[in-house]
Motif scaffolding. Structure first.
Motif, PDB file in Angstrom:
ATOM      1  N   ASP A 107      -8.683   5.310  12.255  1.00  0.00           N
ATOM      2  CA  ASP A 107      -8.141   6.575  12.746  1.00  0.00           C
ATOM      3  C   ASP A 107      -7.541   7.418  11.617  1.00  0.00           C
ATOM      4  O   ASP A 107      -6.779   8.350  11.869  1.00  0.00           O
ATOM      5  CB  ASP A 107      -7.092   6.328  13.826  1.00  0.00           C
ATOM      6  N   SER A 108      -7.887   7.075  10.365  1.00  0.00           N
ATOM      7  CA  SER A 108      -7.455   7.797   9.166  1.00  0.00           C
ATOM      8  C   SER A 108      -6.001   7.547   8.792  1.00  0.00           C
ATOM      9  O   SER A 108      -5.502   8.152   7.838  1.00  0.00           O
ATOM     10  CB  SER A 108      -7.692   9.314   9.310  1.00  0.00           C
ATOM     11  N   ARG A 109      -5.306   6.694   9.535  1.00  0.00           N
ATOM     12  CA  ARG A 109      -3.952   6.325   9.141  1.00  0.00           C
ATOM     13  C   ARG A 109      -4.005   5.390   7.937  1.00  0.00           C
ATOM     14  O   ARG A 109      -5.013   4.732   7.688  1.00  0.00           O
ATOM     15  CB  ARG A 109      -3.207   5.659  10.296  1.00  0.00           C
ATOM     16  N   ARG A 110      -2.897   5.337   7.210  1.00  0.00           N
ATOM     17  CA  ARG A 110      -2.795   4.490   6.029  1.00  0.00           C
ATOM     18  C   ARG A 110      -1.807   3.359   6.291  1.00  0.00           C
ATOM     19  O   ARG A 110      -0.696   3.597   6.723  1.00  0.00           O
ATOM     20  CB  ARG A 110      -2.312   5.335   4.849  1.00  0.00           C
ATOM     21  N   GLN A 111      -2.235   2.139   6.023  1.00  0.00           N
ATOM     22  CA  GLN A 111      -1.334   0.995   6.097  1.00  0.00           C
ATOM     23  C   GLN A 111      -1.149   0.443   4.695  1.00  0.00           C
ATOM     24  O   GLN A 111      -2.094  -0.044   4.068  1.00  0.00           O
ATOM     25  CB  GLN A 111      -1.897  -0.103   6.995  1.00  0.00           C
ATOM     26  N   ILE A 112       0.056   0.551   4.176  1.00  0.00           N
ATOM     27  CA  ILE A 112       0.334   0.001   2.860  1.00  0.00           C
ATOM     28  C   ILE A 112       0.484  -1.509   2.995  1.00  0.00           C
ATOM     29  O   ILE A 112       1.225  -2.002   3.851  1.00  0.00           O
ATOM     30  CB  ILE A 112       1.592   0.637   2.254  1.00  0.00           C
ATOM     31  N   THR A 113      -0.229  -2.240   2.155  1.00  0.00           N
ATOM     32  CA  THR A 113      -0.260  -3.693   2.271  1.00  0.00           C
ATOM     33  C   THR A 113       0.574  -4.398   1.202  1.00  0.00           C
ATOM     34  O   THR A 113       0.788  -5.609   1.288  1.00  0.00           O
ATOM     35  CB  THR A 113      -1.715  -4.200   2.193  1.00  0.00           C
ATOM     36  N   GLY A 114       1.032  -3.664   0.195  1.00  0.00           N
ATOM     37  CA  GLY A 114       1.881  -4.318  -0.795  1.00  0.00           C
ATOM     38  C   GLY A 114       2.216  -3.433  -1.979  1.00  0.00           C
ATOM     39  O   GLY A 114       1.562  -2.430  -2.242  1.00  0.00           O
ATOM     40  N   PHE A 115       3.280  -3.838  -2.681  1.00  0.00           N
ATOM     41  CA  PHE A 115       3.677  -3.222  -3.943  1.00  0.00           C
ATOM     42  C   PHE A 115       3.675  -4.334  -4.989  1.00  0.00           C
ATOM     43  O   PHE A 115       4.354  -5.350  -4.818  1.00  0.00           O
ATOM     44  CB  PHE A 115       5.064  -2.592  -3.839  1.00  0.00           C
ATOM     45  N   CYS A 116       2.919  -4.163  -6.054  1.00  0.00           N
ATOM     46  CA  CYS A 116       2.773  -5.184  -7.082  1.00  0.00           C
ATOM     47  C   CYS A 116       3.507  -4.755  -8.340  1.00  0.00           C
ATOM     48  O   CYS A 116       3.356  -3.624  -8.799  1.00  0.00           O
ATOM     49  CB  CYS A 116       1.300  -5.419  -7.407  1.00  0.00           C
ATOM     50  N   MET A 156       8.569   3.986  -5.492  1.00  0.00           N
ATOM     51  CA  MET A 156       7.705   4.508  -4.438  1.00  0.00           C
ATOM     52  C   MET A 156       8.467   5.552  -3.617  1.00  0.00           C
ATOM     53  O   MET A 156       9.695   5.594  -3.616  1.00  0.00           O
ATOM     54  CB  MET A 156       7.199   3.381  -3.537  1.00  0.00           C
ATOM     55  N   SER A 157       7.731   6.407  -2.923  1.00  0.00           N
ATOM     56  CA  SER A 157       8.370   7.453  -2.118  1.00  0.00           C
ATOM     57  C   SER A 157       8.889   6.872  -0.807  1.00  0.00           C
ATOM     58  O   SER A 157       8.525   5.761  -0.409  1.00  0.00           O
ATOM     59  CB  SER A 157       7.361   8.564  -1.815  1.00  0.00           C
ATOM     60  N   ARG A 158       9.746   7.618  -0.136  1.00  0.00           N
ATOM     61  CA  ARG A 158      10.229   7.196   1.181  1.00  0.00           C
ATOM     62  C   ARG A 158       9.059   7.078   2.164  1.00  0.00           C
ATOM     63  O   ARG A 158       9.056   6.214   3.043  1.00  0.00           O
ATOM     64  CB  ARG A 158      11.265   8.194   1.707  1.00  0.00           C
ATOM     65  N   LEU A 159       8.059   7.944   2.016  1.00  0.00           N
ATOM     66  CA  LEU A 159       6.880   7.871   2.888  1.00  0.00           C
ATOM     67  C   LEU A 159       6.110   6.584   2.633  1.00  0.00           C
ATOM     68  O   LEU A 159       5.617   5.951   3.582  1.00  0.00           O
ATOM     69  CB  LEU A 159       5.974   9.084   2.669  1.00  0.00           C
ATOM     70  N   ASP A 160       5.992   6.169   1.364  1.00  0.00           N
ATOM     71  CA  ASP A 160       5.313   4.909   1.049  1.00  0.00           C
ATOM     72  C   ASP A 160       6.036   3.732   1.699  1.00  0.00           C
ATOM     73  O   ASP A 160       5.403   2.848   2.281  1.00  0.00           O
ATOM     74  CB  ASP A 160       5.272   4.696  -0.469  1.00  0.00           C
ATOM     75  N   ILE A 161       7.368   3.723   1.599  1.00  0.00           N
ATOM     76  CA  ILE A 161       8.145   2.652   2.227  1.00  0.00           C
ATOM     77  C   ILE A 161       7.938   2.677   3.740  1.00  0.00           C
ATOM     78  O   ILE A 161       7.776   1.632   4.378  1.00  0.00           O
ATOM     79  CB  ILE A 161       9.641   2.800   1.881  1.00  0.00           C
ATOM     80  N   ALA A 162       7.928   3.884   4.308  1.00  0.00           N
ATOM     81  CA  ALA A 162       7.741   4.030   5.753  1.00  0.00           C
ATOM     82  C   ALA A 162       6.390   3.481   6.201  1.00  0.00           C
ATOM     83  O   ALA A 162       6.295   2.760   7.199  1.00  0.00           O
ATOM     84  CB  ALA A 162       7.871   5.504   6.142  1.00  0.00           C
ATOM     85  N   ASP A 163       5.333   3.791   5.450  1.00  0.00           N
ATOM     86  CA  ASP A 163       3.998   3.301   5.804  1.00  0.00           C
ATOM     87  C   ASP A 163       3.890   1.790   5.638  1.00  0.00           C
ATOM     88  O   ASP A 163       3.083   1.148   6.305  1.00  0.00           O
ATOM     89  CB  ASP A 163       2.938   3.995   4.943  1.00  0.00           C
ATOM     90  N   TYR A 164       4.680   1.225   4.766  1.00  0.00           N
ATOM     91  CA  TYR A 164       4.696  -0.227   4.580  1.00  0.00           C
ATOM     92  C   TYR A 164       5.408  -0.919   5.736  1.00  0.00           C
ATOM     93  O   TYR A 164       4.981  -1.983   6.204  1.00  0.00           O
ATOM     94  CB  TYR A 164       5.391  -0.555   3.256  1.00  0.00           C
ATOM     95  N   LEU A 165       6.495  -0.296   6.214  1.00  0.00           N
ATOM     96  CA  LEU A 165       7.332  -0.919   7.246  1.00  0.00           C
ATOM     97  C   LEU A 165       6.991  -0.469   8.662  1.00  0.00           C
ATOM     98  O   LEU A 165       7.597  -0.954   9.619  1.00  0.00           O
ATOM     99  CB  LEU A 165       8.811  -0.605   6.964  1.00  0.00           C
ATOM    100  N   GLY A 166       6.041   0.442   8.802  1.00  0.00           N
ATOM    101  CA  GLY A 166       5.691   0.917  10.136  1.00  0.00           C
ATOM    102  C   GLY A 166       6.763   1.804  10.744  1.00  0.00           C
ATOM    103  O   GLY A 166       6.994   1.777  11.960  1.00  0.00           O
TER     104      GLY A 166
END
Length: 214
Positions: free
Chosen positions: A50-59, A159-169
């Motif tokens: 559905d074009s959403r992004r799920q961040i799976t990790g920060f290395c 990372m941005s607040r949006l990146d953290i948000a996409d990681y944590l749902g």
């Protein structure tokens, strides 16, 4: 693979410096190499139907990424900051016992991280999710051997607040509010956008719903 990176040095494989926000590989690319972070931060993510992004990790430094069980990258990878990345041919695993040992250790830690992420995402409280994220970063810092005072642990948030948000749902606004709430409780301090100083790690662990040891 993008050619914007510049060679830095040679080792097991090529080490290149990628500018921030630069793709290292794309979801669906052939997985013929694995990667190791020498400096900086890499973000892995999956684009959903559905074009959403799920961040799976920060290395971060010393961590491997890009491992795939079926010859194709299931996730994409992009730099969060300028990053030094070592590219290693999968065929090198056949002749390099030390590299195999490093990857085995990394794989166990990735399993642990995945289990922790699942536990985090099942928490109904957004405050618990954000607290768990900060605890995870603190534990990673400790894992790398960084010296730290249990009452003054500096955690970098490149990372941005949006990146953290996409990681944590969560939403970006919720992440920002929960960080401010944790600061109001005296558990963390936020001297700038990209730093969180954990001033009460046991209290933060309790908010995260994790076991307090020691």
């Amino acid at each position: 693979m993008p050619n914007t990176a510049s060679p830095q040095q040679s080792g097991i494989g090529a080490v290149r410096v990628y500018p921030d926000k630069t793709p290292v590989y794309y979801q669906g690319d052939a997985a013929t190499r694995i990667f190791r972070v020498n400096s900086g931060v890499i973000m892995t993510f999956r684009l959903l139907e559905d074009s959403r992004r799920q961040i799976t990790g920060f290395c971060t430094e010393g961590e491997f990424f890009g491992l795939s069980p079926d010859g194709e990258h299931m996730d994409g990878a992009v730099t969060v900051t300028s990053a030094g990345v070592q590219s290693v041919s999968i065929s090198a695993l056949e002749t390099d016992a030390d590299l195999r040992a490093q990857l085995l250790d990394h794989s166990w830690r990735k399993v642990e991280d995945a289990q922790n992420l699942m536990m985090t995402l099942t928490k109904s409280s957004s405050e618990a999710r954000v607290a768990a994220f900060l605890v995870m970063l603190a534990e990673r810092r400790k894992r790398r051997g960084a010296k730290q005072d249990e009452n003054a642990i500096e955690v970098r948030l490149p990372m941005s607040r949006l990146d953290i948000a996409d990681y944590l749902g969560l939403s970006r606004e919720t992440v920002s509010r929960r960080l401010n709430d944790l600061q109001g409780l005296g558990l963390i301090a936020l001297p700038d956008t990209h730093t969180a100083n954990i001033t009460e790690i046991d209290g933060l662990r309790r908010k995260a719903g994790t076991v307090v040891t020691g």
